[in-house]
Design an enzyme around this catalytic site. Structure first.
Site: not given
Length: 407
Positions: A18, A99, A128, A180
Site C-alpha cells: 500500500d 496504531r 486501522d 495481508s
C-alpha cells in the site's frame, strides 16, 4: 484544503504494498508535493531493512525511522494487559494498540516538518483508518488527512501490484503469496487469500513466522517463572530484564512451543466480519501469567468488576479510542487494582499449552488455614446455615408465592 495547497505530506510508511505505491500516487495527484515518509519501529525487525533506499527511490524526500518499541510496550501493551483486555474472548489487540503510538509520533513529526497533511495507507474497509485518524484528531485536530484507499481508482491488491509494476516499484510479495500481514513485537497477523473462507484450515506450516505449530513443538516442556511488580512483568527466571528484551525472550519461548495461535472471525468496527490468524506467543504467556497472579491478589468484588472493565477496555482499544477520557479513567482504575499484584508465576509451556505450575505473592489473599479440608478452628461451618437462609430468602419467598397461586 485544495490539492494545490498541499505542498508537504507526511506519510505513515511501512514499505509494504500500500504505502509503496502511495508515494508516487501522492506526487502525481497533489502537484508533485514533497512526501516525507515515517516508519515506526514497533518490532517488525527485518521488514525495516532497505526501507530508506526504497522510500527515496520511489519519490520520498526523506525517511524517519523511529524506535518506538519501549514506548509501545510500556505505555500501550502493559496498560492493556493489566486491564485483562481481550477482544471477543480471543484477540490480544496486537494491531489495535500499535496504531495510536505510531500515529502520535507521526503527528509530532508532521508538526516539526510543518506539513500540510498526513497520509496513511489504511483501507476503507478496515479498523486501522479509524485508529490512525482518531489519534491524529486528538493531537492535531485541524490537520488534513489523506486516505488514498477512500479516493483513488484502485480497487484490489492485484490492481495495486499492476500500479507498482507500471511505476517500477520493487515488491517483496507476489500475487499468489500476498497475505495481508501486520507484524510487531507483540504479534503477527495474517489475512486474505485462502483465509478469507472460514472453512479453510490455516496452512500453519507455511504461514507461521514467530513460531511453530503445536505438532512441531518439542516433546519436552519448558518451564518459566515471570515476576511482576504492581502488574508489570519485570523479570524472567529471576533475572531482571528490560521490557523489550523480556518480550523477545517470551516470544522465543512461546514460539518454539507452539503457543499463542488464534484463529478468529472478528467483528470489525465498520460492521463486517473478517477472518484472521494471529500469532501472539509471548503475549499469550504474559496474559496468562498476569491472570494467575491476580487470582491470588485481588479480592472477589474487584476481580469480578475488573472483568467487565476488561471487556470495555478491549472495545476502546479495538475501536481506536485510546486517547479518550474514558480509556484514561479506566486505566486509572486498573492501576489502583494493581497495587498488590506483585509476585512470581511459574508456568509449564508445552505443545501449544500454557499450564500453571505454581504462583506465590506476599500479597496473596489465599489462606490455607481457612480454605483447608483438614481440621481447623478458624471457620465455623455452622455459620453457613444462617448465611444460606438469608442468601436464599428470595428464592424461598418466590417458591412459596408461586405455590399459593396454584391453590
Amino acid at each position: 484544503m485544495e490539492k494545490k495547497e498541499i505542498k508537504k505530506v507526511v506519510l505513515a510508511y511501512s514499505g509494504g504494498l500500500d504505502t509503496s505505491i502511495i508515494i508516487p500516487w501522492l506526487k502525481e495527484n497533489y502537484n508533485n508535493c514533497e512526501v516525507i515518509a515515517v516508519s515506526a519501529d514497533v518490532g517488525q525487525e527485518s521488514e525495516l531493512d532497505g526501507l530508506e533506499e526504497k522510500a527515496l527511490k520511489t519519490g520520498a524526500s526523506k525517511l524517519y525511522i523511529e524506535d518506538l518499541r519501549k514506548e509501545f510496550i510500556e505505555d500501550y501493551i502493559y496498560p492493556t494487559m493489566k486491564a485483562g483486555a481481550v477482544y471477543e474472548n480471543k484477540y490480544l489487540l496486537g494491531t489495535s494498540f500499535a496504531r495510536p503510538v505510531i500515529a502520535k509520533r507521526i503527528v509530532e513529526i508532521a508538526k516539526k516538518e510543518k506539513a500540510d497533511a498526513i497520509c496513511h495507507g489504511c483501507t476503507g474497509k478496515g479498523n486501522d483508518q479509524v485508529r490512525f485518524e482518531l489519534t491524529i484528531k486528538a493531537f492535531a485536530p485541524e490537520m488534513t488527512i489523506i486516505a488514498p484507499w477512500r479516493i483513488w481508482d484502485i480497487k484490489s491488491r492485484d490492481e495495486e501490484i499492476d500500479y507498482a509494476e507500471a511505476h517500477h516499484i520493487p515488491l517483496k510479495i507476489t500475487r499468489e503469496t500476498s497475505y495481508s500481514k501486520d507484524k510487531n513485537l507483540w504479534h503477527l497477523s495474517h489475512e486474505g487469500l485462502d483465509l478469507e473462507d472460514p472453512v479453510n484450515e490455516p496452512k500453519y506450516d507455511e504461514i507461521l513466522e514467530m513460531g511453530v505449530s503445536p505438532e512441531k513443538a518439542p516433546d519436552e516442556p519448558t518451564y518459566v517463572t515471570i515476576s511482576f511488580e504492581k502488574g508489570v512483568p519485570v523479570a524472567l527466571d529471576g533475572k531482571k530484564l528490560g521490557s523489550v528484551e523480556l518480550m523477545h525472550k517470551l516470544n522465543e519461548i512461546g514460539g518454539k512451543n507452539g503457543v499463542g495461535l488464534i484463529d478468529i472471525v472478528e467483528n470489525r468496527l465498520v460492521g463486517m466480519k473478517s477472518r484472521g490468524v494471529y500469532e501472539t506467543p509471548g503475549g499469550s504467556i504474559l496474559y496468562f501469567a498476569h491472570e494467575q497472579l491476580e487470582m491470588l491478589c485481588l479480592d472477589k468484588e474487584t476481580q469480578h468488576f475488573k472483568q467487565h472493565v476488561g471487556i470495555r477496555f478491549a472495545e476502546l482499544v479495538y475501536n481506536g479510542q485510546w486517547f479518550t477520557p474514558l480509556r484514561e479513567a479506566l486505566s486509572a482504575f486498573v492501576d489502583k487494582t494493581q497495587e498488590n499484584v506483585t509476585g512470581d508465576v511459574r508456568l509449564k509451556i508445552y505443545k501449544g499449552n500454557i499450564i500453571p505450575a505454581g504462583t506465590k505473592s506476599a500479597h496473596s489473599l489465599y489462606s490455607e488455614e481457612i480454605a483447608t479440608f483438614g481440621e481447623e478452628d478458624v471457620y465455623n461451618q455452622h455459620d453457613a446455615e444462617g448465611f444460606i437462609n438469608l442468601f436464599g430468602l428470595p428464592v424461598k419467598v418466590k417458591a412459596m408465592l408461586d405455590a399459593k397461586k396454584l391453590k
